[in-house]
Design a protein around this motif. Sequence first.
Motif, PDB file in Angstrom:
ATOM      1  N   GLU A 162     -27.076  36.742   5.334  1.00  0.00           N
ATOM      2  CA  GLU A 162     -27.045  37.793   6.345  1.00  0.00           C
ATOM      3  C   GLU A 162     -26.133  37.392   7.508  1.00  0.00           C
ATOM      4  O   GLU A 162     -25.453  38.251   8.095  1.00  0.00           O
ATOM      5  CB  GLU A 162     -28.460  38.086   6.851  1.00  0.00           C
ATOM      6  N   THR A 163     -26.088  36.111   7.838  1.00  0.00           N
ATOM      7  CA  THR A 163     -25.141  35.645   8.845  1.00  0.00           C
ATOM      8  C   THR A 163     -23.711  35.943   8.407  1.00  0.00           C
ATOM      9  O   THR A 163     -22.883  36.408   9.204  1.00  0.00           O
ATOM     10  CB  THR A 163     -25.287  34.133   9.085  1.00  0.00           C
ATOM     11  N   MET A 164     -23.424  35.699   7.136  1.00  0.00           N
ATOM     12  CA  MET A 164     -22.080  35.966   6.627  1.00  0.00           C
ATOM     13  C   MET A 164     -21.763  37.463   6.671  1.00  0.00           C
ATOM     14  O   MET A 164     -20.622  37.856   6.938  1.00  0.00           O
ATOM     15  CB  MET A 164     -21.944  35.419   5.205  1.00  0.00           C
ATOM     16  N   ARG A 165     -22.749  38.304   6.420  1.00  0.00           N
ATOM     17  CA  ARG A 165     -22.528  39.749   6.521  1.00  0.00           C
ATOM     18  C   ARG A 165     -22.201  40.146   7.952  1.00  0.00           C
ATOM     19  O   ARG A 165     -21.275  40.945   8.208  1.00  0.00           O
ATOM     20  CB  ARG A 165     -23.766  40.517   6.052  1.00  0.00           C
ATOM     21  N   LEU A 166     -22.948  39.590   8.913  1.00  0.00           N
ATOM     22  CA  LEU A 166     -22.688  39.903  10.314  1.00  0.00           C
ATOM     23  C   LEU A 166     -21.285  39.454  10.727  1.00  0.00           C
ATOM     24  O   LEU A 166     -20.592  40.168  11.456  1.00  0.00           O
ATOM     25  CB  LEU A 166     -23.741  39.235  11.198  1.00  0.00           C
ATOM     26  N   LEU A 221     -33.296  37.081  -3.924  1.00  0.00           N
ATOM     27  CA  LEU A 221     -34.364  36.121  -3.660  1.00  0.00           C
ATOM     28  C   LEU A 221     -35.553  36.829  -3.024  1.00  0.00           C
ATOM     29  O   LEU A 221     -35.422  37.525  -2.010  1.00  0.00           O
ATOM     30  CB  LEU A 221     -33.844  35.025  -2.735  1.00  0.00           C
ATOM     31  N   GLU A 222     -36.723  36.634  -3.631  1.00  0.00           N
ATOM     32  CA  GLU A 222     -37.930  37.342  -3.191  1.00  0.00           C
ATOM     33  C   GLU A 222     -38.646  36.563  -2.088  1.00  0.00           C
ATOM     34  O   GLU A 222     -39.669  35.918  -2.304  1.00  0.00           O
ATOM     35  CB  GLU A 222     -38.888  37.569  -4.364  1.00  0.00           C
ATOM     36  N   ILE A 223     -38.091  36.643  -0.871  1.00  0.00           N
ATOM     37  CA  ILE A 223     -38.738  36.082   0.311  1.00  0.00           C
ATOM     38  C   ILE A 223     -38.710  37.153   1.393  1.00  0.00           C
ATOM     39  O   ILE A 223     -37.811  38.001   1.421  1.00  0.00           O
ATOM     40  CB  ILE A 223     -38.043  34.796   0.805  1.00  0.00           C
ATOM     41  N   PRO A 224     -39.707  37.171   2.294  1.00  0.00           N
ATOM     42  CA  PRO A 224     -39.783  38.249   3.287  1.00  0.00           C
ATOM     43  C   PRO A 224     -38.548  38.394   4.167  1.00  0.00           C
ATOM     44  O   PRO A 224     -38.200  39.507   4.557  1.00  0.00           O
ATOM     45  CB  PRO A 224     -41.019  37.852   4.128  1.00  0.00           C
ATOM     46  N   ASP A 225     -37.868  37.286   4.468  1.00  0.00           N
ATOM     47  CA  ASP A 225     -36.728  37.357   5.389  1.00  0.00           C
ATOM     48  C   ASP A 225     -35.473  37.921   4.752  1.00  0.00           C
ATOM     49  O   ASP A 225     -34.506  38.227   5.468  1.00  0.00           O
ATOM     50  CB  ASP A 225     -36.417  35.963   5.943  1.00  0.00           C
ATOM     51  N   ASN A 226     -35.464  38.091   3.441  1.00  0.00           N
ATOM     52  CA  ASN A 226     -34.280  38.617   2.760  1.00  0.00           C
ATOM     53  C   ASN A 226     -34.343  40.145   2.737  1.00  0.00           C
ATOM     54  O   ASN A 226     -34.458  40.779   1.688  1.00  0.00           O
ATOM     55  CB  ASN A 226     -34.191  38.052   1.335  1.00  0.00           C
ATOM     56  N   TYR A 227     -34.228  40.742   3.910  1.00  0.00           N
ATOM     57  CA  TYR A 227     -34.429  42.175   4.060  1.00  0.00           C
ATOM     58  C   TYR A 227     -33.371  43.004   3.341  1.00  0.00           C
ATOM     59  O   TYR A 227     -33.637  44.133   2.921  1.00  0.00           O
ATOM     60  CB  TYR A 227     -34.427  42.551   5.548  1.00  0.00           C
ATOM     61  N   ARG A 228     -32.178  42.476   3.208  1.00  0.00           N
ATOM     62  CA  ARG A 228     -31.093  43.227   2.581  1.00  0.00           C
ATOM     63  C   ARG A 228     -30.886  42.831   1.118  1.00  0.00           C
ATOM     64  O   ARG A 228     -29.882  43.198   0.518  1.00  0.00           O
ATOM     65  CB  ARG A 228     -29.794  43.044   3.374  1.00  0.00           C
ATOM     66  N   TYR A 229     -31.812  42.087   0.571  1.00  0.00           N
ATOM     67  CA  TYR A 229     -31.779  41.726  -0.852  1.00  0.00           C
ATOM     68  C   TYR A 229     -30.493  41.007  -1.240  1.00  0.00           C
ATOM     69  O   TYR A 229     -29.868  41.315  -2.264  1.00  0.00           O
ATOM     70  CB  TYR A 229     -31.996  42.975  -1.732  1.00  0.00           C
ATOM     71  N   HIS A 230     -30.072  40.055  -0.420  1.00  0.00           N
ATOM     72  CA  HIS A 230     -28.910  39.244  -0.761  1.00  0.00           C
ATOM     73  C   HIS A 230     -29.199  38.458  -2.037  1.00  0.00           C
ATOM     74  O   HIS A 230     -30.322  37.991  -2.265  1.00  0.00           O
ATOM     75  CB  HIS A 230     -28.592  38.272   0.379  1.00  0.00           C
ATOM     76  N   GLU A 231     -28.153  38.288  -2.840  1.00  0.00           N
ATOM     77  CA  GLU A 231     -28.312  37.616  -4.127  1.00  0.00           C
ATOM     78  C   GLU A 231     -27.917  36.146  -4.047  1.00  0.00           C
ATOM     79  O   GLU A 231     -27.015  35.760  -3.298  1.00  0.00           O
ATOM     80  CB  GLU A 231     -27.477  38.323  -5.201  1.00  0.00           C
ATOM     81  N   THR A 237     -37.492  22.849  -0.664  1.00  0.00           N
ATOM     82  CA  THR A 237     -36.312  23.705  -0.533  1.00  0.00           C
ATOM     83  C   THR A 237     -36.582  25.118  -1.035  1.00  0.00           C
ATOM     84  O   THR A 237     -37.149  25.310  -2.118  1.00  0.00           O
ATOM     85  CB  THR A 237     -35.126  23.098  -1.307  1.00  0.00           C
ATOM     86  N   CYS A 238     -36.151  26.092  -0.249  1.00  0.00           N
ATOM     87  CA  CYS A 238     -36.168  27.495  -0.680  1.00  0.00           C
ATOM     88  C   CYS A 238     -34.795  27.900  -1.202  1.00  0.00           C
ATOM     89  O   CYS A 238     -34.691  28.473  -2.284  1.00  0.00           O
ATOM     90  CB  CYS A 238     -36.580  28.384   0.488  1.00  0.00           C
ATOM     91  N   ASN A 239     -33.738  27.603  -0.444  1.00  0.00           N
ATOM     92  CA  ASN A 239     -32.381  27.926  -0.879  1.00  0.00           C
ATOM     93  C   ASN A 239     -31.391  27.106  -0.073  1.00  0.00           C
ATOM     94  O   ASN A 239     -31.728  26.544   0.975  1.00  0.00           O
ATOM     95  CB  ASN A 239     -32.098  29.426  -0.755  1.00  0.00           C
ATOM     96  N   VAL A 240     -30.162  27.050  -0.544  1.00  0.00           N
ATOM     97  CA  VAL A 240     -29.090  26.318   0.148  1.00  0.00           C
ATOM     98  C   VAL A 240     -27.815  27.139   0.111  1.00  0.00           C
ATOM     99  O   VAL A 240     -27.628  28.009  -0.744  1.00  0.00           O
ATOM    100  CB  VAL A 240     -28.830  24.922  -0.488  1.00  0.00           C
ATOM    101  N   GLY A 241     -26.927  26.832   1.061  1.00  0.00           N
ATOM    102  CA  GLY A 241     -25.579  27.387   1.056  1.00  0.00           C
ATOM    103  C   GLY A 241     -24.577  26.253   1.003  1.00  0.00           C
ATOM    104  O   GLY A 241     -24.655  25.311   1.806  1.00  0.00           O
ATOM    105  N   VAL A 242     -23.663  26.289   0.042  1.00  0.00           N
ATOM    106  CA  VAL A 242     -22.715  25.201  -0.179  1.00  0.00           C
ATOM    107  C   VAL A 242     -21.309  25.794  -0.254  1.00  0.00           C
ATOM    108  O   VAL A 242     -21.092  26.864  -0.824  1.00  0.00           O
ATOM    109  CB  VAL A 242     -23.049  24.451  -1.499  1.00  0.00           C
ATOM    110  N   LEU A 243     -20.352  25.066   0.301  1.00  0.00           N
ATOM    111  CA  LEU A 243     -18.960  25.491   0.207  1.00  0.00           C
ATOM    112  C   LEU A 243     -18.467  25.378  -1.231  1.00  0.00           C
ATOM    113  O   LEU A 243     -18.790  24.404  -1.923  1.00  0.00           O
ATOM    114  CB  LEU A 243     -18.081  24.630   1.098  1.00  0.00           C
ATOM    115  N   SER A 244     -17.689  26.356  -1.659  1.00  0.00           N
ATOM    116  CA  SER A 244     -17.069  26.266  -2.971  1.00  0.00           C
ATOM    117  C   SER A 244     -15.997  25.187  -2.935  1.00  0.00           C
ATOM    118  O   SER A 244     -15.076  25.247  -2.127  1.00  0.00           O
ATOM    119  CB  SER A 244     -16.439  27.605  -3.346  1.00  0.00           C
ATOM    120  N   LEU A 245     -16.136  24.177  -3.804  1.00  0.00           N
ATOM    121  CA  LEU A 245     -15.195  23.063  -3.829  1.00  0.00           C
ATOM    122  C   LEU A 245     -14.166  23.195  -4.944  1.00  0.00           C
ATOM    123  O   LEU A 245     -13.397  22.281  -5.192  1.00  0.00           O
ATOM    124  CB  LEU A 245     -15.962  21.742  -3.990  1.00  0.00           C
ATOM    125  N   ASP A 246     -14.154  24.345  -5.609  1.00  0.00           N
ATOM    126  CA  ASP A 246     -13.208  24.571  -6.700  1.00  0.00           C
ATOM    127  C   ASP A 246     -11.801  24.813  -6.169  1.00  0.00           C
ATOM    128  O   ASP A 246     -11.629  25.373  -5.103  1.00  0.00           O
ATOM    129  CB  ASP A 246     -13.650  25.767  -7.559  1.00  0.00           C
TER     130      ASP A 246
END
Length: 309
Positions: free
Chosen positions: A107-111, A209-219, A300-309
Motif C-alpha cells: 500500500e505504501t508503494m501504491r501511495l 494475503l488474508e490479514i486485516p490490514d490488507n484492505y486493498r487485497y494486495h497480492e 514473519t507474516c510477509n516481507v518485501g525484497v528488492l528484485s536482484l535479477d
Amino acid sequence: MVCLLLVTACTRKGSDDVPALADTGRDNASLYDQGNTPCCWIYAMCACIEREQRRSGDDIRLSRQWLLARYAEEQTRRAYIMARNGEPMPATTDSRSAFTMRGVGPETMRLISCYGLVPFEHERSRVNNGSVLARRLTGIARTVVSPQELDQALEDNLPRFTVSRQTNTFFYFSMRYTPQQFAESIMYHQRWQFYASEEMHPWGERFALEIPDNYRYHEYTNLPMDSIESMVLRSLRAGHPVYWEYGKKARESAHAMAIIGLTTDKKTGKPMLVCLNSYGLGWGNKGRCAVSLDFFRHHTCNVGVLSLD
C-alpha cells in the motif's frame, strides 16, 4: 543473545535487552518516531527505500508524513462522498473511525505511485496521533457541506508541506520537482517484490494475503519459509534492506520494521537480523534491535525484497 520483541501492536513501544550492534550508517531514527500513529508500514518501507538509495551515494531523507497525509485525505474524501449520498460509513477494525491508518507495505508503494514523495526537509507540521486524526476527519466528513469546506478542513488538519498548492512543486538542491517527479528520480531502479508463506495456497503463485490490514487485497508471491529466509539473507549479504511485517505468531501482522543488516550472536555465533524500528532513538539500541533467525521464521507474516535479477 536473542532479542525477543515485545511489540504486539503498531504503536506499542518496547524491546528486551539487545546486543551491541555495529554502526550501520546514519538511520535518522530520532527524526522518524511514528508516535501514536499506526503507520509503521509507511515508516518501514520508506526506511528501506532510503537505505537502498544511499547505496548510490544519495543520502536522502523522505517524509513519511506526506504519504500519511495523502492516505488520510483519500479516506476522508471517500467518507464525505458516502455521507452526501446517504450511505453508511465504511466499517473498519476501529469502530470509532470511518477509516483506518493501518496498512501494508504494497500500500505504501501504491501511495508513492499515486502521490509521489517529498523530502523530509519540506515538512512544516506533523501528526503524532493517528487515532485522534481519524476521529476528527470522520466528524469533518459527516458535517461539512461543500467541497470547498472539505478542502479547507483538510488544509487545517493534515500535515503541511512547503509544496506549492498552485504548481504542486518544490525545490530540492536548486531543482524544481513535483512529488511524482521526485519519486521517479528515486524509485526508477528500485523494484520491490512482496512475499508471504501460506501452506493453504500453491507455492510460487500470487494471492491476496488474508490479514486485516490488507484492505486493498494486495497480492504476494507464496513461497516456503525456508525460501523466504534464504532470499532475505542473500539480499542482506548483498547490502540491500528488507521490509518485514511480523506478529506474535506466523501469518499475523502486528508491526513492520526495516531489516538493515546482519550481526552475530556472540554466545552462539549464529547470524542475527539487525532491524531499524520507527520508535525513535529511545527504543532498543538507538532505535535498532537484533532478532534471531528462529524468531524470524516463527513470527514473519510477509516481507518485501528488492528484485536482484
